[in-house]
Scaffold this motif. Structure first.
Motif, PDB file in Angstrom:
ATOM      1  N   ARG A  80       0.944  -1.265  -0.018  1.00  0.00           N
ATOM      2  CA  ARG A  80       0.018  -0.213   0.022  1.00  0.00           C
ATOM      3  C   ARG A  80       0.892   1.086   0.014  1.00  0.00           C
ATOM      4  O   ARG A  80       1.790   1.360   0.802  1.00  0.00           O
ATOM      5  CB  ARG A  80      -0.821   0.088   1.310  1.00  0.00           C
ATOM      6  N   ARG A  81       0.414   2.148  -0.877  1.00  0.00           N
ATOM      7  CA  ARG A  81       1.458   3.508  -1.037  1.00  0.00           C
ATOM      8  C   ARG A  81       0.852   4.306   0.267  1.00  0.00           C
ATOM      9  O   ARG A  81      -0.248   4.612   0.546  1.00  0.00           O
ATOM     10  CB  ARG A  81       1.022   3.945  -2.298  1.00  0.00           C
ATOM     11  N   PRO A  83       0.392   8.175   1.174  1.00  0.00           N
ATOM     12  CA  PRO A  83       0.083   9.502   0.374  1.00  0.00           C
ATOM     13  C   PRO A  83       1.297  10.136   0.404  1.00  0.00           C
ATOM     14  O   PRO A  83       1.806  10.505   1.491  1.00  0.00           O
ATOM     15  CB  PRO A  83      -1.340   9.955   1.104  1.00  0.00           C
ATOM     16  N   ARG A  84       1.421  11.149  -0.755  1.00  0.00           N
ATOM     17  CA  ARG A  84       2.638  12.179  -0.640  1.00  0.00           C
ATOM     18  C   ARG A  84       3.984  11.604  -0.345  1.00  0.00           C
ATOM     19  O   ARG A  84       4.525  12.460   0.365  1.00  0.00           O
ATOM     20  CB  ARG A  84       2.205  13.348   0.371  1.00  0.00           C
ATOM     21  N   SER A  85       3.916  10.423  -0.823  1.00  0.00           N
ATOM     22  CA  SER A  85       5.538   9.799  -0.359  1.00  0.00           C
ATOM     23  C   SER A  85       5.821   8.679  -1.458  1.00  0.00           C
ATOM     24  O   SER A  85       4.812   7.948  -2.049  1.00  0.00           O
ATOM     25  CB  SER A  85       5.412   9.102   0.944  1.00  0.00           C
ATOM     26  N   LYS A  86       7.114   8.493  -1.822  1.00  0.00           N
ATOM     27  CA  LYS A  86       7.502   7.412  -2.583  1.00  0.00           C
ATOM     28  C   LYS A  86       7.648   6.021  -1.704  1.00  0.00           C
ATOM     29  O   LYS A  86       7.730   4.910  -2.282  1.00  0.00           O
ATOM     30  CB  LYS A  86       8.931   7.744  -2.916  1.00  0.00           C
ATOM     31  N   ALA A  87       7.335   6.268  -0.481  1.00  0.00           N
ATOM     32  CA  ALA A  87       7.343   4.767   0.476  1.00  0.00           C
ATOM     33  C   ALA A  87       6.177   4.071   0.237  1.00  0.00           C
ATOM     34  O   ALA A  87       5.008   4.570  -0.090  1.00  0.00           O
ATOM     35  CB  ALA A  87       7.826   5.300   1.921  1.00  0.00           C
ATOM     36  N   ASN A  88       6.217   2.708   0.684  1.00  0.00           N
ATOM     37  CA  ASN A  88       4.815   2.001   0.735  1.00  0.00           C
ATOM     38  C   ASN A  88       4.993   1.105   2.017  1.00  0.00           C
ATOM     39  O   ASN A  88       6.115   0.862   2.513  1.00  0.00           O
ATOM     40  CB  ASN A  88       4.709   0.941  -0.457  1.00  0.00           C
ATOM     41  N   ILE A  89       3.858   0.301   2.307  1.00  0.00           N
ATOM     42  CA  ILE A  89       3.749  -0.362   3.622  1.00  0.00           C
ATOM     43  C   ILE A  89       3.408  -1.899   2.700  1.00  0.00           C
ATOM     44  O   ILE A  89       2.641  -1.799   2.067  1.00  0.00           O
ATOM     45  CB  ILE A  89       2.673  -0.216   4.345  1.00  0.00           C
ATOM     46  N   ASP A  90       4.759  -2.788   3.406  1.00  0.00           N
ATOM     47  CA  ASP A  90       4.561  -4.105   2.694  1.00  0.00           C
ATOM     48  C   ASP A  90       3.234  -4.867   3.001  1.00  0.00           C
ATOM     49  O   ASP A  90       2.617  -5.373   2.100  1.00  0.00           O
ATOM     50  CB  ASP A  90       5.643  -4.902   3.325  1.00  0.00           C
ATOM     51  N   HIS A  91       2.559  -4.801   4.476  1.00  0.00           N
ATOM     52  CA  HIS A  91       1.576  -5.560   4.574  1.00  0.00           C
ATOM     53  C   HIS A  91       0.564  -4.908   5.550  1.00  0.00           C
ATOM     54  O   HIS A  91       1.434  -4.198   6.471  1.00  0.00           O
ATOM     55  CB  HIS A  91       1.804  -6.943   5.061  1.00  0.00           C
ATOM     56  N   ILE A  92      -0.562  -4.895   5.487  1.00  0.00           N
ATOM     57  CA  ILE A  92      -1.275  -4.412   6.598  1.00  0.00           C
ATOM     58  C   ILE A  92      -2.557  -5.473   6.744  1.00  0.00           C
ATOM     59  O   ILE A  92      -3.222  -5.734   5.937  1.00  0.00           O
ATOM     60  CB  ILE A  92      -2.177  -2.931   6.389  1.00  0.00           C
ATOM     61  N   VAL A  93      -2.480  -5.674   8.192  1.00  0.00           N
ATOM     62  CA  VAL A  93      -3.818  -6.708   8.465  1.00  0.00           C
ATOM     63  C   VAL A  93      -4.856  -6.022   9.526  1.00  0.00           C
ATOM     64  O   VAL A  93      -4.219  -5.634  10.409  1.00  0.00           O
ATOM     65  CB  VAL A  93      -3.002  -7.983   8.843  1.00  0.00           C
ATOM     66  N   GLN A 209     -11.826   2.021   5.273  1.00  0.00           N
ATOM     67  CA  GLN A 209     -11.234   3.406   5.616  1.00  0.00           C
ATOM     68  C   GLN A 209      -9.495   3.407   5.203  1.00  0.00           C
ATOM     69  O   GLN A 209      -9.114   4.308   4.527  1.00  0.00           O
ATOM     70  CB  GLN A 209     -11.218   3.673   7.222  1.00  0.00           C
ATOM     71  N   ILE A 210      -8.736   2.223   5.700  1.00  0.00           N
ATOM     72  CA  ILE A 210      -7.651   1.974   5.312  1.00  0.00           C
ATOM     73  C   ILE A 210      -7.405   2.052   3.671  1.00  0.00           C
ATOM     74  O   ILE A 210      -6.207   2.772   3.252  1.00  0.00           O
ATOM     75  CB  ILE A 210      -6.758   0.773   5.807  1.00  0.00           C
ATOM     76  N   ALA A 211      -8.128   1.106   3.077  1.00  0.00           N
ATOM     77  CA  ALA A 211      -7.883   1.054   1.674  1.00  0.00           C
ATOM     78  C   ALA A 211      -8.135   2.101   0.839  1.00  0.00           C
ATOM     79  O   ALA A 211      -7.395   2.360  -0.138  1.00  0.00           O
ATOM     80  CB  ALA A 211      -8.816  -0.003   1.310  1.00  0.00           C
ATOM     81  N   ARG A 212      -9.060   3.199   1.575  1.00  0.00           N
ATOM     82  CA  ARG A 212      -9.165   4.523   0.717  1.00  0.00           C
ATOM     83  C   ARG A 212      -8.186   5.175   0.902  1.00  0.00           C
ATOM     84  O   ARG A 212      -7.583   6.081   0.155  1.00  0.00           O
ATOM     85  CB  ARG A 212     -10.460   5.112   1.067  1.00  0.00           C
ATOM     86  N   ARG A 213      -7.505   5.335   2.175  1.00  0.00           N
ATOM     87  CA  ARG A 213      -6.217   6.218   2.475  1.00  0.00           C
ATOM     88  C   ARG A 213      -5.112   5.834   1.952  1.00  0.00           C
ATOM     89  O   ARG A 213      -4.386   6.590   1.443  1.00  0.00           O
ATOM     90  CB  ARG A 213      -6.418   6.291   4.105  1.00  0.00           C
ATOM     91  N   PHE A 214      -4.858   4.538   1.808  1.00  0.00           N
ATOM     92  CA  PHE A 214      -3.513   3.989   1.430  1.00  0.00           C
ATOM     93  C   PHE A 214      -3.903   3.178   0.216  1.00  0.00           C
ATOM     94  O   PHE A 214      -4.154   1.803   0.177  1.00  0.00           O
ATOM     95  CB  PHE A 214      -3.084   3.110   2.326  1.00  0.00           C
ATOM     96  N   PRO A 215      -3.630   3.710  -1.116  1.00  0.00           N
ATOM     97  CA  PRO A 215      -4.243   3.097  -2.282  1.00  0.00           C
ATOM     98  C   PRO A 215      -3.058   1.884  -2.713  1.00  0.00           C
ATOM     99  O   PRO A 215      -1.847   2.002  -2.208  1.00  0.00           O
ATOM    100  CB  PRO A 215      -3.929   4.157  -3.352  1.00  0.00           C
ATOM    101  N   ARG A 216      -3.267   1.012  -3.509  1.00  0.00           N
ATOM    102  CA  ARG A 216      -2.187   0.148  -3.986  1.00  0.00           C
ATOM    103  C   ARG A 216      -1.173   0.911  -4.805  1.00  0.00           C
ATOM    104  O   ARG A 216      -1.501   1.767  -5.538  1.00  0.00           O
ATOM    105  CB  ARG A 216      -3.005  -0.844  -4.916  1.00  0.00           C
TER     106      ARG A 216
END
Length: 217
Positions: A80-81, A83-93, A209-216
């Protein structure tokens, strides 16, 4: 309308690997001209490029284990990306007991360990050490990801985890925490996430809520 929260684990890391590999090969071909094809065939991949492929494989392995836990009460998202960053999150559960933010690292050799310095005269400091090197910056990275999630979900509990793939944890592995971030191996991670807890959140609502805030990514 529900947000599509499915993304294959390691997608962005694999994409970055392919981009870097293509750039490396293009530079080699430009340098060697007519012999460029042969030079590419005989050249070893740069370690910095290969690391992205290794990282993608590690994320895929952990992601597959987490996907095996997915159900109505456990929602799993990958890559998950922020927002406003080049970083991503590997996994969210997202589980009934809270949200897990998981960063995967594929390290070989002896498992990482915790080191505590100071505590009497100097301030107490917790460090993450791997093969003699200070890797506490990995913990700091997870804490930043946790902060982003907490900003998004408010009072919902959020837990940070570093999961080391392919490290040698020995016959009697023991998980530990550094500055509040759990440090574990894949099997232990799955057990932590799936353990029975008293429900405190609506999984579907928080996952949406998370899926909307942190897009693929």
């Amino acid at each position: 309308m529900a947000v599509d929260d499915h993304n294959a684990p390691g997608t962005s890391a694999q994409r970055e690997y392919e981009r870097r590999k293509a750039n490396d090969e293009a530079r080699t071909r430009a340098k060697w001209g007519k012999l460029g094809g042969l030079a590419v065939a005989l050249s070893d991949e740069k370690q910095s490029t290969k690391a992205w492929s290794s990282g993608a494989a590690g994320e895929a392995a952990v992601g597959a284990r987490l996907d095996g836990l997915a159900s109505e009460s456990i929602r799993v998202m990958h890559d998950r990306r922020i927002p406003r960053s080049k970083a991503n999150i590997d996994h969210i559960v997202v589980t009934p007991g809270g949200v897990w933010v998981i960063d995967t690292k594929r390290y070989v050799g002896r498992a990482p360990e915790k080191r505590v310095e100071g505590g009497i005269i100097r301030p107490r400091v917790e460090l993450l050490i791997h093969r003699g090197s200070n890797k506490t910056k990995l913990v700091d990275g997870v804490l930043k990801q946790v902060a982003h999630l907490r900003e998004a979900v408010g009072e919902v509990p959020v837990f940070g985890v570093l999961c080391f793939v392919d490290a040698d944890w020995g016959f009697f592995p023991v998980e530990f925490a550094v500055n509040g971030v759990q440090v574990v191996w894949p099997k232990k991670l799955a057990g932590m996430v799936s353990k029975s807890v008293e429900p405190v959140i609506d999984v579907a609502v928080v996952a949406e809520q998370i899926a909307r805030r942190f897009p693929r990514a």
